[in-house]
Design an enzyme around this catalytic site. Structure first.
Site, PDB file in Angstrom:
ATOM      1  CB  ALA A 299       0.954  -0.867   4.752  1.00  0.00           C
ATOM      2  CB  VAL A 300       5.406  -3.840   2.898  1.00  0.00           C
ATOM      3  CG1 VAL A 300       5.675  -5.067   2.266  1.00  0.00           C
ATOM      4  CG2 VAL A 300       5.810  -2.566   2.026  1.00  0.00           C
TER       5      VAL A 300
ATOM      6  N   GLY B 115       0.832  -1.097  -0.033  1.00  0.00           N
ATOM      7  CA  GLY B 115      -0.048  -0.175   0.109  1.00  0.00           C
ATOM      8  C   GLY B 115       0.993   1.129   0.089  1.00  0.00           C
ATOM      9  CG  ASN B 116      -0.701   4.951  -1.190  1.00  0.00           C
ATOM     10  OD1 ASN B 116      -0.127   4.370  -2.171  1.00  0.00           O
ATOM     11  ND2 ASN B 116      -1.781   5.589  -1.363  1.00  0.00           N
TER      12      ASN B 116
ATOM     13  CG  ASP C 295     -13.471   1.181   2.831  1.00  0.00           C
ATOM     14  OD1 ASP C 295     -14.237   1.352   1.893  1.00  0.00           O
ATOM     15  OD2 ASP C 295     -12.492   0.794   2.554  1.00  0.00           O
TER      16      ASP C 295
END
EC number: 2.7.11.1
Length: 1321
Positions: free
Chosen positions: A78-79, A75-76, A188
């Protein structure tokens, strides 16, 4: 925001990783004196500390008790790594979050997410196992959902059936209901956040936007994914949290059932407008109950939306089998109290942990305090395993990670207020106390638990279809190969290790080495451990390689707008950043980020209609369901890039190069040579075109419509009749030659082949492939013997050897024709002409032959010629031997080249005895292979006309009436009588064209001289009533004489000693059986011709008035209706009398003039006509027993039911002359077995007949009254006197059905003012 930004990795983590929530989930920053989430727990008393094994080469990296497998999401911020717990061997997903990339607000949201996940323990919610935190990093260990996202499942497999969707939706509802009962709103919910475990059960992930709510209080934070967001969020209003989730549930259900979004748009504004409209489409396959549920969940007014309780009780949810798990989970949700219900501790798990060397008290304290350290993680993992496998097989506890107290900056703060230890690491190194690389003990079984993972095939399938929302790996998170090679003294790194192994094993409790001693050089120190900083590609793109996920950074619209504003205006980084990709070291077999290569997923991913294609190597062609609009700026940059490197510029450059190469002055010689070559090429092309045109006109290479030129050049043949049916040049044929009429199946009777020419009682000899043709068998019969019956069966004619002989139509007056027969009696009229090739004799024989046909026919010449013309013209003339057909169809004028001796010497293969010069040639018949080669050596050409094609659809070989019609009866079903559109075997149009061409060259001069004289002679005799004068002489003729009449040559030549010997049809085959078991000659059963053609005048009762003198003699196969019970009718199997006709019926039907034998209608010498069979087949059906005639589609449709038990009088409907096209179409109403095209073609023929009968036939209409009266009399059983006078009127029954049909097609009379198109063909 961090939560949003990290949610991309969270979804990926959840999908591939078990859904480790969106962003890092962890505890709030530990305040002094408060317990914090321990990263690596300090060694507790009694914890085993086995010595580190000797180095055995590079091993996978570890984080705490977890051995890293591979990267499964990014993610932007996070891994997500997939890992294996060293103790339980369970697969987990570890989300690694870089706190330095998060601002204060987003960091608080991550802490809140972790807090909420701690509150949620549900079988359909991703479980949080452990939280580890360092100064820079947060490690969230979550449940691993190996089945991936439901989004990927839908992309790979398409929409779900409602039964499957109901099962998934119930699990989603239980999880959301559980959250709401806990006062937690997700906010979400979307397909990307719904994960599947190994058993395809739902796991809800990504609680990055979740929050606690108080019932009755409204929330105001905009969050979520636009396609799934409720309208009140788009309006910026405060909203009720649970109602927002219910709207999202409605969208999710729609996506599951339909595989598409109910609301979508190319831009966020379009999407907003659609959501606010509340309008969406309901597909046809959605059930009413499902539609009702979705419509009541997607209601604009939040107060009118269904509640969770109403959803659980909805009718659609109750469909299908009972679901006890759903009922139990819902009941538990309803019984939830505000305080959290703590499950009783599992003593078995606690004992197992104690056996592993873990302190029981420490474990209990960790569980009570919700520490979410490695104690609680091991306990939770073992509990999950115990639930699945009912067993706790554990290995020895590995060496526990030790907390490292670095000399300078690192300190261990043990907070006594709680049992959890917080380790503060000011700078996270590649190797740190929590991430130390430990080689597993040799005693440990590294194999994963069975059942934890799906089968390898399933995993491969999952990996092949998975796409992540993140782009290329951050170079700072991976060690490049060149750096690995620079490390001295260490073997090559296993590509599966995401972290470089620098030391084989470092036990920090034994040696607290300074940091610089851990690494040979400082090259591997990351000054900033920005594992989670997204690559430039992603930051600028804002969408990741798949386009922006619904909840990725851009889900927060304000942040998304800011990102758009901050983007550069220059060329898109989508292309410029791709060269950095190869520098990343692949850490496993699927590259560092676990994405499959592009081609592997395109086949399944292109099915999404919302695909956005951008020019990046790693861009997946499938957008998420929740993807919003593509980045406008990125697209602009892409267009700029395309402008700089567009194919247009390349073309311009190529054009300039070509101009430079060839734009200069060319030498005159070269130019002249080039010009000459060009001229030669043009001439060659022109020549080829001309040659092709000539070939097309002579021998079209492919089936094509009949060539108009051939028809124009074709001389008019015998009569106006032939030309009146001539199709105008402007009228294309109704069917292209490629249609079924020109197909050549192996077993379908051709429309004009053997099945066509044969009499109704005969069948094509091709059915008996091993038997010689009748011509070969019976050619040498004595004159006074009748020809044996045709041995052929149904008209499934095999292709006969093509002997393209020019067939000339011989038109003789009846006496001439009979006298020319070898068996002609002496009493025949003196009008006979000796057989000689002279043209005058041919003309005389032409007239006599025609008159004979007229005198023995049963209908007006116009109708007879119409039927026969179409029949003859659509013959596949070069394929089917007339020897295969009963000669009742073959009039002398049709086959003059066939020597027609007496029935005893009758041989279809031999000519009738007329030389080609004696007869007028009819093109379609010139190609019959059985005509003697001596007749004509040049095979003529003929192109089938549109009328032929329409009329001559073959009879289906499997034709049946109510029950199966015997194969013998099928022989009666010539193609023109069963216009069912079946394919047939025909001569290809190419051969037709060739034959026509040759024929025209031979005939033009000869026939042009004969045409006018023939017309005059023919019509003079017709008008003078020649046919009428022939009847008395025929009365005295022997049966042998009359047998010579080709239209009487039925193959059923029987020595009938009684009326029962006429024609045997087995009753068990659904046709009523005559009393005689078999004909004397063993005549095979021939199918009764179900006469479905309106052109055939079926009223055989009128036959007597056609010059038949003797009422006692009967010939059931001739138009004169016979006393013998052979008249085939369409009566049902129980109606033998109506079907076959009895003597009384035959007597009713008329008197046959063939001799004075009452019962010898089929004597040896008799060659009866086929017409009565035709007539009775259609007309003598018993009441209420309509015969099912199959059409070309195999669908049966009833034949005309008979009005009378016996023969039905046809009245004016079938016999009056059609005056206009309306009458023609009225006639079509009674043609049950006829295809529409054929019927219209027939109507065209009838309309031609109208002019014909008015101008040429002396009041045929006037004679109809008497004709009908006589027909009624014949029905009454009265014998008819000699009707020779009536025959001069040439009424509708004056001509046998096989009259010269092919004469009709090649000429259009000037009086006929309509074309085939106008006629309806």
């Amino acid at each position: 925001m961090a939560a949003a930004a990290a949610s991309g990795a969270g979804g990926a983590a959840g999908a591939g990783t078990g859904g480790a929530g969106p962003a890092g989930r962890l505890l709030p920053p530990p305040a002094p004196g408060s317990p914090a989430a321990p990263a690596a727990v300090s060694p507790a008393a009694g914890q085993p500390r086995p010595p580190a094994p000797a180095s055995r080469g590079p091993m996978p990296a570890r984080i705490g008790y977890y051995e890293i497998d591979r990267t499964i999401g990014k993610g932007n911020f996070a891994v997500v790594k997939r890992a294996t717990h060293l103790v339980t061997k369970a697969k987990v997903a570890i989300k690694i979050i870089d706190k330095t990339q998060l601002d204060e607000e987003n960091l608080k949201k991550i802490f809140r997410e972790v807090q909420i996940m701690k509150m949620l323990c549900h079988p359909h919610i991703i479980r949080l196992y452990q939280v580890m935190e360092t100064e820079r990093m947060i490690y969230l260990v979550t449940e691993y959902a190996s089945g991936g996202e439901i989004f990927d499942h839908l992309v790979a497999h398409g929409r779900m059936a409602e039964k499957e969707a109901r099962r998934k939706f119930k699990q989603i509802v239980t999880a959301v209901y559980f959250c709401h009962c806990r006062n937690i709103v997700h906010r979400d919910l979307k397909a990307e956040n719904l994960l599947l475990d190994a058993n395809l059960n739902i796991k809800i992930a990504d609680f990055g936007f979740s929050n606690l709510f108080t019932p009755g209080q409204l929330l105001k934070t905009w969050c979520g994914s636009p396609p799934y967001a409720a309208p009140e969020l788009f309006e910026g209003k405060e909203y009720d949290g649970p109602k927002v989730d219910i709207w999202s549930l409605g969208v999710v259900l729609y996506v599951l059932v339909c595989g598409a979004l109910p609301f979508d748009g190319s831009t966020l504004q379009n999407l907003r407008a659609r959501v606010l409209s509340g309008k969406f489409r309901i597909p046809f396959f959605m059930s009413t109950e499902c539609e009702h549920l979705i419509r009541h969940m997607l209601v604009l007014d939040p107060n009118k939306r269904l509640s969770m309780e109403q959803i659980c009780k909805h009718k659609w949810m109750k469909l299908g089998d009972a679901d006890p798990n759903f009922d139990r989970l819902i009941a538990e949700c309803q019984q939830l109290k505000e305080e959290r219900q703590v499950d009783p501790l599992n003593e078995d798990v606690l004992l197992a942990m104690e056996d592993m060397g873990l302190d029981k008290e420490q474990t209990l304290q960790s569980l009570r305090s919700d520490a979410y350290d490695h104690y609680s993680a091991i306990y939770s993992l073992l509990c999950d395993r115990h639930k699945r496998h009912k067993t706790l097989r554990l290995g020895a506890l590995p060496s526990m990670p030790r907390a490292l107290a670095f000399q300078a900056p690192v300190n261990i703060q043990a907070e006594q207020a709680g049992t959890a230890m917080n380790i503060s690491v000011p700078q996270v190194q590649l190797i740190n106390p929590e991430n130390q690389i430990v080689e597993p003990d040799g005693t440990l079984n590294l194999d994963s638990d069975e059942g934890e993972e799906p089968s390898p095939e399933a995993l491969v399938r999952y990996l092949s279809m998975r796409r992540h929302t993140v782009g290329v790996a951050d170079p700072r998170t991976e060690v490049m190969e060149d750096l690995q090679k620079l490390l001295p003294g260490f073997p090559g790194v296993n590509p599966q290790a995401p972290f470089l192994q620098v030391a084989p094993n470092v036990n920090f409790m034994h040696n607290l080495l300074p940091m610089q001693n851990l690494q040979p050089t400082g090259q591997l120190e990351y000054k900033e451990q920005s594992l989670l900083q997204p690559p430039t590609l992603q930051l600028l793109n804002g969408m990741g390689p798949l386009g922006r996920r619904a909840s990725d950074g851009g889900a927060n619209i304000q942040l998304h707008a800011q990102q758009l504003l901050k983007r550069p205006r220059g060329p898109s980084p989508l292309v410029t950043m791709t060269p950095a990709v190869p520098a990343v070291t692949p850490v496993d077999e699927e590259s560092s980020d676990g994405e499959p290569d592009q081609e592997a997923v395109q086949s399944s991913t292109y099915k999404d209609s919302n695909t956005l294609h951008l020019p990046t190597e790693r861009f997946s062609p499938v957008r998420r369901f929740s993807d919003g609009a593509a980045s406008i700026q990125a697209f602009k940059a892409h267009l700029e890039k395309m402008g700089n490197n567009s194919s247009i510029k390349q073309l311009q450059q190529e054009c300039e190069q070509l101009q430079k190469m060839y734009g200069g002055q060319i030498d005159e010689r070269t130019l002249e040579k080039t010009q000459q070559q060009h001229m030669l090429y043009q001439q060659e092309q022109h020549h080829q075109i001309l040659q092709q045109q000539i070939q097309d006109s002579i021998c079209p290479p492919q089936p094509s419509p009949p060539l108009q030129a051939a028809c124009e050049n074709q001389p008019a043949l015998l009569t106006h009749q032939l030309q009146r049916l001539r199709i105008q040049p402007s009228s294309p044929p109704p069917n292209h030659p490629n249609n079924h009429l020109f197909r050549q199946p192996s077993n379908s009777p051709p429309p004009m082949s053997s099945a066509m020419i044969q009499p109704h009682g005969a069948a094509s000899s091709s059915q008996f492939q091993g038997l010689p043709s009748r011509s070969a068998i019976f050619q040498q019969q004595p004159e006074n013997c009748s020809s044996p019956p045709n041995v052929a069966l149904t008209c499934l004619g095999m292709q006969q050897p093509a002997q393209s002989q020019q067939v000339t139509i011989q038109v003789q007056e009846p006496v001439d024709m009979l006298s020319n027969m070898p068996g002609t009696a002496a009493g025949s009229s003196g009008r006979g002409i000796s057989i000689s090739p002279s043209a005058g004799q041919m003309q005389m024989q032409h007239r006599t032959n025609l008159m004979a046909t007229l005198s023995y026919g049963h209908r007006p010449l116009s109708k007879q010629l119409s039927a026969d013309s179409a029949e003859a013209h659509s013959l596949n003339v070069n394929r089917f031997s007339p020897a295969n057909y009963d000669q009742a169809h073959l009039h002398p004028h049709l086959f003059s080249d066939q020597s027609r001796g007496s029935p005893s010497s009758y041989s279809p293969s031999t000519g009738v005895g007329f030389s080609p010069t004696q007869a007028l040639k009819v093109p379609p018949l010139d190609q019959f292979p059985t005509f003697p080669p001596s007749a004509h050596q040049q095979p003529p050409h003929y192109t089938t006309s549109a009328l032929q094609q329409a009329l001559l659809s073959p009879t289906p070989p499997d034709y049946t009436r109510h029950q199966q019609v015997p194969h013998i009866l099928q022989g009666l079903l010539s193609p023109r009588h069963s216009l069912t559109g079946h394919s047939d075997i025909r001569l290809p149009p190419t051969e037709f064209a060739q034959l026509i061409k040759r024929q025209q060259q031979q005939r033009q001069q000869q026939q042009q001289q004969q045409q006018q004289q023939e017309y005059q002679e023919l019509f003079r005799h017709m008008n003078q009533g020649d046919a009428g004068s022939l009847a008395p002489s025929l009365g005295g003729q022997s049966m042998t004489e009359r047998q010579a009449l080709s239209y009487q040559n039925a193959d059923s030549y029987h020595h009938h000693t009684s009326p029962q010997h006429l024609l045997q049809i087995r009753a068990q085959e659904c046709v009523s059986q005559a009393s005689s078991p078999t004909p004397p000659h063993g005549y095979a059963h021939q199918p009764a011709l179900m006469h479905s053609e309106s052109m055939e005048e079926d009223c055989s009762c009128e036959g007597a008035k056609d010059g038949f003198q003797d009422s006692k003699s009967s010939s059931t196969l001739t138009k004169g209706c016979h006393d013998s019970p052979l008249l085939l009718s369409t009566g049902g199997p129980g109606d033998p009398e109506s079907l076959l006709g009895t003597v009384s019926h035959a007597q009713e039907l008329g008197i046959h003039p063939y001799g004075h034998q009452p019962t010898a209608a089929f004597s040896k010498n008799k060659v009866p006509s086929r017409e009565p069979v035709i007539g009775n087949c259609m007309d003598r059906s018993s009441p209420g027993q309509a015969v099912e005639l199959p059409d070309h589609n195999g669908l049966g449709y009833p034949a005309r039911p008979s009005v009378h038990e016996h023969h039905r009088p046809r009245a004016l409907q079938r016999h009056h002359t059609i005056q206009n096209s309306d009458d023609a179409y009225v006639q079509l109403d009674n043609l049950p077995g006829m295809s529409l095209v054929a019927g219209k073609a027939l109507s065209s023929a009838r309309m031609s007949d109208a002019v014909l009968s008015q101008s040429s036939l002396m009041g045929s209409q006037q004679f109809q009254d008497g004709e009908n009266e006589e027909c009624g009399a014949s029905l009454g059983g009265h014998e008819h006197p000699d009707l020779s006078d009536g025959s001069q009127h040439l009424n509708s029954s004056c001509y046998p059905s096989t009259c010269i049909t092919d004469i009709l097609l090649s000429y259009k009379h000037p009086e006929v003012s309509f074309s085939m198109e106008q006629a309806g063909v």
